[in-house]
Design a protein around this motif. Structure first.
Motif, PDB file in Angstrom:
ATOM      1  N   UNK A 123      11.502   0.051   8.479  1.00  0.00           N
ATOM      2  CA  UNK A 123      10.298   0.838   8.182  1.00  0.00           C
ATOM      3  C   UNK A 123      10.318   2.174   8.921  1.00  0.00           C
ATOM      4  N   UNK A 124      11.509   2.707   9.104  1.00  0.00           N
ATOM      5  CA  UNK A 124      11.687   3.858   9.981  1.00  0.00           C
ATOM      6  C   UNK A 124      10.904   5.086   9.542  1.00  0.00           C
ATOM      7  N   UNK A 125      10.656   5.251   8.242  1.00  0.00           N
ATOM      8  CA  UNK A 125       9.972   6.455   7.761  1.00  0.00           C
ATOM      9  C   UNK A 125       8.456   6.307   7.712  1.00  0.00           C
ATOM     10  N   UNK A 126       7.954   5.108   8.009  1.00  0.00           N
ATOM     11  CA  UNK A 126       6.526   4.840   7.902  1.00  0.00           C
ATOM     12  C   UNK A 126       5.826   4.947   9.253  1.00  0.00           C
ATOM     13  N   UNK A 127       4.515   5.214   9.253  1.00  0.00           N
ATOM     14  CA  UNK A 127       3.758   5.174  10.514  1.00  0.00           C
ATOM     15  C   UNK A 127       3.750   3.737  11.048  1.00  0.00           C
ATOM     16  N   UNK A 128       4.203   3.529  12.264  1.00  0.00           N
ATOM     17  CA  UNK A 128       4.301   2.186  12.843  1.00  0.00           C
ATOM     18  C   UNK A 128       3.600   2.180  14.189  1.00  0.00           C
ATOM     19  N   UNK A 129       2.716   1.213  14.391  1.00  0.00           N
ATOM     20  CA  UNK A 129       2.063   1.051  15.698  1.00  0.00           C
ATOM     21  C   UNK A 129       2.721  -0.099  16.449  1.00  0.00           C
ATOM     22  N   UNK A 130       2.467  -0.186  17.725  1.00  0.00           N
ATOM     23  CA  UNK A 130       3.034  -1.273  18.512  1.00  0.00           C
ATOM     24  C   UNK A 130       2.473  -2.619  18.066  1.00  0.00           C
ATOM     25  N   UNK A 131       1.236  -2.624  17.569  1.00  0.00           N
ATOM     26  CA  UNK A 131       0.656  -3.866  17.045  1.00  0.00           C
ATOM     27  C   UNK A 131       1.394  -4.318  15.790  1.00  0.00           C
ATOM     28  N   UNK A 132       1.789  -3.349  14.942  1.00  0.00           N
ATOM     29  CA  UNK A 132       2.563  -3.684  13.736  1.00  0.00           C
ATOM     30  C   UNK A 132       3.892  -4.328  14.114  1.00  0.00           C
ATOM     31  N   UNK A 133       4.542  -3.761  15.114  1.00  0.00           N
ATOM     32  CA  UNK A 133       5.855  -4.264  15.543  1.00  0.00           C
ATOM     33  C   UNK A 133       5.722  -5.667  16.115  1.00  0.00           C
ATOM     34  N   UNK A 134       4.704  -5.871  16.954  1.00  0.00           N
ATOM     35  CA  UNK A 134       4.501  -7.185  17.563  1.00  0.00           C
ATOM     36  C   UNK A 134       4.214  -8.245  16.504  1.00  0.00           C
ATOM     37  N   UNK A 135       3.392  -7.900  15.523  1.00  0.00           N
ATOM     38  CA  UNK A 135       3.068  -8.854  14.460  1.00  0.00           C
ATOM     39  C   UNK A 135       4.313  -9.219  13.650  1.00  0.00           C
TER      40      UNK A 135
END
Length: 264
Positions: free
Chosen positions: A168-180
């Protein structure tokens, strides 16, 4: 006093006696707590409590979901099924003494007036420490797996987090998204990145994005603009991107593009 339970809560309970006797009927057997013997059990299986005269106990309940989540963190893998504890805890042992001391600390933090109560975060960490203590010291159906030495390899949750970043490198990613996506908590994810990568999750994400941009800009086959390349790697703010790129590589991204064109 006898208390009949129609259906107990979906939780695990720890009972530590300071005086007197308490018994719990589970349908299969009766668990008895007396001085120096604590009880750990699945409350959904409790049928009846028998409280003897002059009894005094500290009781702490943990939601099953919280205990299973803590177990999964320790195993670094999903926990399949409920936890079957050995029912009793010998409080005269070293492990039993530590459990008693921690329970008393938790009680002393809660049994005070509102103005003297510690923060909810502090209490949450104490309860988390108690769950870990119970899982690691009270025999249960996961004890064998918990006793295995931790592998020095990168944990699965960290691998999943990195795979999610790349996918998902081109998308806005939050740390919560990564953890989930990794199946873990934000705190555990931060700890894993610090331990195995020496940085934070978002710094790691920023680094692989910058490396991707630089590799693309230096690729002779690339013909798109710097801004388009930056956006394809997840950078939306061009000014901030340029500053980060210069900080990392000591030059502006436009210089890399000029170097690429000069190499044709």
């Amino acid at each position: 006093m006898k208390v009949t339970l129609s259906s107990g809560p979906d939780a695990y309970a720890l009972y530590l006696p300071s005086s007197g006797i308490m018994a719990i009927d589970t349908g299969r057997k009766q668990l008895v707590s007396e001085p120096s013997i604590g009880l750990v059990g699945d409350m959904s299986r409790f049928d009846r409590l028998v409280l003897h005269e002059d009894r005094s106990h500290i009781g702490i309940a943990f939601e099953k979901s919280a205990m299973i989540r803590e177990l999964s963190e320790l195993l670094d893998a999903p926990a399949a099924g409920d936890i079957d504890f050995a029912d009793t805890v010998d409080l005269a042992t070293a492990n039993g003494s530590r459990i008693t001391a921690l329970a008393n600390l938790i009680w002393n933090c809660l049994d005070v007036s509102d103005e003297h109560q510690p923060s909810s975060t502090f209490v949450e960490h104490l309860l988390q420490a108690m769950m870990i203590a119970l899982l690691e010291t009270v025999p249960n159906n996961y004890s064998t797996r918990l006793a295995k030495p931790t592998s020095p390899a990168i944990p699965k949750r960290l691998k999943r987090a990195i795979e999610y970043m790349h996918a998902n490198i081109s998308l806005p990613i939050s740390i919560a998204d990564i953890a989930e996506a990794a199946g873990t908590s934000v705190r555990a994810l931060q700890t894993a990145f610090q331990q195995f990568k020496g940085t934070t999750p978002l710094n790691y994400l920023r680094t692989i994005r910058l490396e991707g941009v630089r590799k693309t800009l230096l690729d002779p086959a690339n013909s798109v603009s710097v801004a388009e390349v930056a956006r394809s790697w997840g950078f939306s703010h061009m000014g901030r991107f340029a500053a980060l790129y210069q900080q990392s590589y000591g030059e502006m991204p436009s210089n890399a593009a000029k170097l690429r064109r000069g190499g044709k």
